[in-house]
Design a protein around this motif. Structure first.
Motif, PDB file in Angstrom:
ATOM      1  N   GLY A   1    -104.373   4.137 -23.214  1.00  0.00           N
ATOM      2  CA  GLY A   1    -104.055   5.478 -23.699  1.00  0.00           C
ATOM      3  C   GLY A   1    -104.004   5.467 -25.213  1.00  0.00           C
ATOM      4  N   GLY A   2    -103.787   6.628 -25.778  1.00  0.00           N
ATOM      5  CA  GLY A   2    -103.755   6.741 -27.221  1.00  0.00           C
ATOM      6  C   GLY A   2    -102.369   6.444 -27.767  1.00  0.00           C
ATOM      7  N   ILE A   3    -102.327   5.726 -28.878  1.00  0.00           N
ATOM      8  CA  ILE A   3    -101.049   5.441 -29.537  1.00  0.00           C
ATOM      9  C   ILE A   3    -100.716   6.625 -30.446  1.00  0.00           C
ATOM     10  N   ARG A   4     -99.463   7.046 -30.423  1.00  0.00           N
ATOM     11  CA  ARG A   4     -99.079   8.235 -31.187  1.00  0.00           C
ATOM     12  C   ARG A   4     -99.372   8.047 -32.668  1.00  0.00           C
ATOM     13  N   PRO A   5    -100.189   8.922 -33.251  1.00  0.00           N
ATOM     14  CA  PRO A   5    -100.479   8.809 -34.680  1.00  0.00           C
ATOM     15  C   PRO A   5     -99.235   9.176 -35.495  1.00  0.00           C
ATOM     16  N   PRO A   6     -99.136   8.615 -36.710  1.00  0.00           N
ATOM     17  CA  PRO A   6     -97.950   8.862 -37.540  1.00  0.00           C
ATOM     18  C   PRO A   6     -97.679  10.351 -37.775  1.00  0.00           C
ATOM     19  N   ASP A   7     -98.723  11.190 -37.749  1.00  0.00           N
ATOM     20  CA  ASP A   7     -98.502  12.606 -38.063  1.00  0.00           C
ATOM     21  C   ASP A   7     -98.117  13.454 -36.853  1.00  0.00           C
ATOM     22  N   VAL A   8     -97.979  12.834 -35.696  1.00  0.00           N
ATOM     23  CA  VAL A   8     -97.473  13.578 -34.532  1.00  0.00           C
ATOM     24  C   VAL A   8     -96.000  13.209 -34.345  1.00  0.00           C
ATOM     25  N   ASP A   9     -95.156  14.193 -34.386  1.00  0.00           N
ATOM     26  CA  ASP A   9     -93.724  13.938 -34.289  1.00  0.00           C
ATOM     27  C   ASP A   9     -93.336  13.665 -32.836  1.00  0.00           C
ATOM     28  N   GLU A  10     -92.310  12.827 -32.682  1.00  0.00           N
ATOM     29  CA  GLU A  10     -91.861  12.456 -31.347  1.00  0.00           C
ATOM     30  C   GLU A  10     -91.460  13.690 -30.525  1.00  0.00           C
ATOM     31  N   SER A  11     -91.024  14.724 -31.199  1.00  0.00           N
ATOM     32  CA  SER A  11     -90.550  15.908 -30.481  1.00  0.00           C
ATOM     33  C   SER A  11     -91.658  16.932 -30.214  1.00  0.00           C
ATOM     34  N   ASP A  12     -92.864  16.632 -30.697  1.00  0.00           N
ATOM     35  CA  ASP A  12     -93.968  17.558 -30.435  1.00  0.00           C
ATOM     36  C   ASP A  12     -94.228  17.681 -28.941  1.00  0.00           C
ATOM     37  N   ARG A  13     -94.703  18.836 -28.589  1.00  0.00           N
ATOM     38  CA  ARG A  13     -95.015  19.089 -27.197  1.00  0.00           C
ATOM     39  C   ARG A  13     -96.011  18.057 -26.650  1.00  0.00           C
ATOM     40  N   ASP A  14     -97.005  17.695 -27.458  1.00  0.00           N
ATOM     41  CA  ASP A  14     -98.057  16.802 -26.981  1.00  0.00           C
ATOM     42  C   ASP A  14     -97.708  15.320 -27.108  1.00  0.00           C
ATOM     43  N   ALA A  15     -96.547  15.038 -27.664  1.00  0.00           N
ATOM     44  CA  ALA A  15     -96.210  13.628 -27.921  1.00  0.00           C
ATOM     45  C   ALA A  15     -96.176  12.822 -26.632  1.00  0.00           C
ATOM     46  N   ALA A  16     -95.880  13.462 -25.506  1.00  0.00           N
ATOM     47  CA  ALA A  16     -95.792  12.738 -24.236  1.00  0.00           C
ATOM     48  C   ALA A  16     -97.131  12.143 -23.812  1.00  0.00           C
ATOM     49  N   ALA A  17     -98.205  12.650 -24.365  1.00  0.00           N
ATOM     50  CA  ALA A  17     -99.525  12.125 -24.005  1.00  0.00           C
ATOM     51  C   ALA A  17     -99.814  10.791 -24.677  1.00  0.00           C
ATOM     52  N   TYR A  18     -98.998  10.413 -25.632  1.00  0.00           N
ATOM     53  CA  TYR A  18     -99.250   9.193 -26.403  1.00  0.00           C
ATOM     54  C   TYR A  18     -98.269   8.078 -26.047  1.00  0.00           C
ATOM     55  N   LEU A  19     -98.710   6.836 -26.284  1.00  0.00           N
ATOM     56  CA  LEU A  19     -97.773   5.716 -26.274  1.00  0.00           C
ATOM     57  C   LEU A  19     -97.046   5.711 -27.617  1.00  0.00           C
ATOM     58  N   ASP A  20     -95.750   5.548 -27.549  1.00  0.00           N
ATOM     59  CA  ASP A  20     -94.929   5.417 -28.760  1.00  0.00           C
ATOM     60  C   ASP A  20     -95.069   3.981 -29.275  1.00  0.00           C
ATOM     61  N   PRO A  21     -95.551   3.791 -30.491  1.00  0.00           N
ATOM     62  CA  PRO A  21     -95.769   2.405 -30.958  1.00  0.00           C
ATOM     63  C   PRO A  21     -94.484   1.584 -30.983  1.00  0.00           C
ATOM     64  N   ASP A  22     -93.346   2.201 -31.214  1.00  0.00           N
ATOM     65  CA  ASP A  22     -92.080   1.452 -31.178  1.00  0.00           C
ATOM     66  C   ASP A  22     -91.784   0.952 -29.763  1.00  0.00           C
ATOM     67  N   ALA A  23     -92.139   1.759 -28.777  1.00  0.00           N
ATOM     68  CA  ALA A  23     -91.918   1.337 -27.388  1.00  0.00           C
ATOM     69  C   ALA A  23     -92.857   0.193 -27.016  1.00  0.00           C
ATOM     70  N   ILE A  24     -94.091   0.275 -27.476  1.00  0.00           N
ATOM     71  CA  ILE A  24     -95.027  -0.835 -27.246  1.00  0.00           C
ATOM     72  C   ILE A  24     -94.466  -2.118 -27.852  1.00  0.00           C
ATOM     73  N   ALA A  25     -93.933  -1.983 -29.062  1.00  0.00           N
ATOM     74  CA  ALA A  25     -93.398  -3.162 -29.755  1.00  0.00           C
ATOM     75  C   ALA A  25     -92.269  -3.807 -28.961  1.00  0.00           C
ATOM     76  N   ASP A  26     -91.498  -3.009 -28.240  1.00  0.00           N
ATOM     77  CA  ASP A  26     -90.446  -3.586 -27.394  1.00  0.00           C
ATOM     78  C   ASP A  26     -91.038  -4.535 -26.351  1.00  0.00           C
ATOM     79  N   SER A  27     -92.167  -4.148 -25.778  1.00  0.00           N
ATOM     80  CA  SER A  27     -92.769  -5.020 -24.761  1.00  0.00           C
ATOM     81  C   SER A  27     -93.398  -6.264 -25.380  1.00  0.00           C
ATOM     82  N   TYR A  28     -93.977  -6.137 -26.573  1.00  0.00           N
ATOM     83  CA  TYR A  28     -94.453  -7.341 -27.272  1.00  0.00           C
ATOM     84  C   TYR A  28     -93.276  -8.294 -27.510  1.00  0.00           C
TER      85      TYR A  28
END
Lengths: 231, 231, 231, 231
Positions: free
Chosen positions: B180-207
């Motif tokens: 899936g797509g990683i959330r770009p820096p210019d999309v805010d976490e609270s944006d309506r479409d943010a759910a379509a993206y992987l949050d890079p901080d969340a990915i980092a937790d799994s790394y």
């Protein structure tokens, strides 16, 4: 239907069995390999339906010239077998960057050049078939063979990408996973140990089946192994 | 335990999130990328536990110098993330051999150079962790992206080969399939479409989870995707 | 956030480690297994955050009653681990239809019953997590273990189907491929051979990581194996 | 070589095409299905080389009687196609335990009974071939089809386990992944939409190829799909 086929990476073993099978089924075959002497002998043996085209498939100009030679002899290409393969048995700690690159260049970059040349003919005609020779190391990265594993995985990724791009255009792309050793020319079929090997003529039967599949029911991938192989 | 990590291929997005997470967990981090300006800003922001090392990972000498710089700053390397990736969205019929090669060189050949440099440190010490950033195109060849697919498959093959070679030596090799797509820096976490993206901080937790796994229970591969992703 | 978890198929080994880990992380846990005595001892040991619920998970009424008991004690269920497994080591030529069915009933049919009960709670609340314990035989059919292979494959197919159905509803479904033997209680961690086993406490760490993953970056499948395991 | 084949789960469509192909290639064929009327009509149409054997393959006694009837008519069985399949299109939240069980019983448990009966003949003779009809849902669990996915995965696990057990004994076990819709009898080959379907006669050609493969080069799995299928 008389097909024109290119086998890229012919040598004693499977490449030669493919050439014989294809000629026996009525194809005219262009044989690509670097060794001119071997190719000439094989082409002589196969007769008028084969042409030897000494070609280094990692060189774009040679690939272009090679396809031109086949078209001059037999007309547009309908079938391509990307059969060349490289790669030493070395792990991360032994391999040099040059050896790692060489494995990729022969297996993947060479297959790109040959596929691009062949697809032009196929799209201008009635479609065609491109078969990639894969190995177990294309689906399971092998310890101590990082260059070979990376190259064989790359080829499988190419084949899948091409199958999705070219299938709707009438070009059948398939990937064969050969799981086991191919019987060397010096092991006789009746030898006690022959059962441990894949018979290259039997492999060629499955390649030919792929070529003849109806477009309603195409195979992307099949595996082949001796009945006694542990896997 | 204070670890020294190298993140090869840092940029805004996941690379930066990995750097922040690793520093937050007590690591000292060497940041590799070609863009010196971006790296300097990020290193400044991260403080004393980060060092910017402008490096073209496709160049053996630069990779060697880069690892030397990290060792000089923080000591031997314990963790490597092979995160650089290249590849244009082109199919067989559009891609040039140079673009095909570029994708492989950045993703696979660069990872080889970095892994060889890092493994020396890890074998001399108490082992370590090497994580590869993969993509869906590493497990399913993508139509219209033959260079990217071939490169990402190659990387997965490398990772599997290395896992089998280096696991018994105490080096954990893992491959993360980001689907899936990683959330770009210019999309805010609270944006309506943010759910379509992987949050890079969340990915980092799994790394980070991969880095901390006990050697009795190591993961070779895990996939990550947004809960709304169709797959 | 205090979670209520059900571990279906608790026994000495991984099930018990999961229970301890979940309680240590603040969960309240319902323990399902057929053996009442063992469960009571474990629940006593775990304290007020655990409840023993003797349950045959292949019986719909017992499963319903079991979930009711957990809800009565701790409220709606947020986490389910489908951990029960059955199957003898027999090939096609030895297994009876009854043994083949038994393996499926414990692993797959029981997981269906538990999942249906748990999902109701999760959908009425804020979502949840369902983790399936898988094995190498879920991804590679094992010679001489046809019942176990068929059951473990079935479970993996269920997990994938459920992940696609329930992900968008906020329920995280994951499948863990355990590749190797789990350390038996009578082998001490310091034993020479202990390295050949997965430490159940370490496995539990990865299950817990799955429970805590952000919904932007969920894992469907991860594998776990000892660093010395050949694979 | 005259082979005796059993097709378990014959109906209009692929089952019937398999029967016609096998008879055309010189086999004698036992047709198993629950519907006696349909079977009789098909057997009449196929002539002396086919026998209708109304059989519920989920019933051990009926399976035993069915194989006895085929042996009485044509001698020991050399080829078995496990072609029966069940499963409704329901997700976890709609399916009943009974429907979930039914899918497994027809696809997996029935295939076990038929395989056990056939293998006795094959081991006493010169080996044989067992082909399983699979689907995309055997390799990718399908949303909203949990019973079908679990059953098809189970069958694939069985096939792999059996291939490893029986290959060295001279029995070729193969699994065919059919990816797409099979052309229904009421859609003519010349219809505009026919290209979207797999032609059952074309599928049958690939089954027959599996039967005729040399034991040095056996395929465990191949996929089949229309050239226009997105995948």
């Amino acid at each position: 239907m008389t097909r024109t086929a290119v086998i890229a990476g012919v040598g004693p073993g499977l490449g030669e069995s493919l050439a014989r099978k294809f000629v026996a089924e009525g194809c005219r075959v262009g044989l690509f390999a670097r060794s001119a002497d071997y190719l000439e002998d094989l082409a002589d043996d196969l007769g008028d339906d084969a042409v030897a085209v000494p070609t280094d498939i990692t060189d774009p100009e040679q690939v272009e010239a090679g396809f031109r030679a086949v078209r001059d002899a037999f007309g547009p290409v309908d079938v391509l077998v990307n059969h060349a393969s490289g790669g030493s048995w070395q792990g991360l700690r032994e391999i040099t960057p040059e050896e790692f690159e060489r494995a990729w260049r022969v297996s993947a970059a060479g297959a790109l050049l040959c596929s691009q040349a062949a697809v032009d003919d196929m799209l201008a005609g009635d479609g065609g078939t491109i078969v990639f020779t894969g190995a177990t190391s294309a689906v399971r990265g092998r310890e101590g063979a990082i260059g070979f594993s990376a190259a064989k995985f790359a080829v499988r990724g190419m084949a899948e990408s091409m199958a999705r791009e070219l299938g709707p255009e009438g070009i059948h792309v398939a990937h064969v996973v050969i799981d086991g050793g191919i019987r060397p020319p010096d092991v006789d079929e009746s030898d006690r140990d022959a059962a441990a090997y894949l018979d290259p003529d039997a492999i060629a039967d499955s390649y030919w089946h792929l070529v003849t599949q109806d477009r309603s029911s195409w195979t992307l991938e099949l595996d082949l192994r001796p009945h006694v192989e542990e896997f």
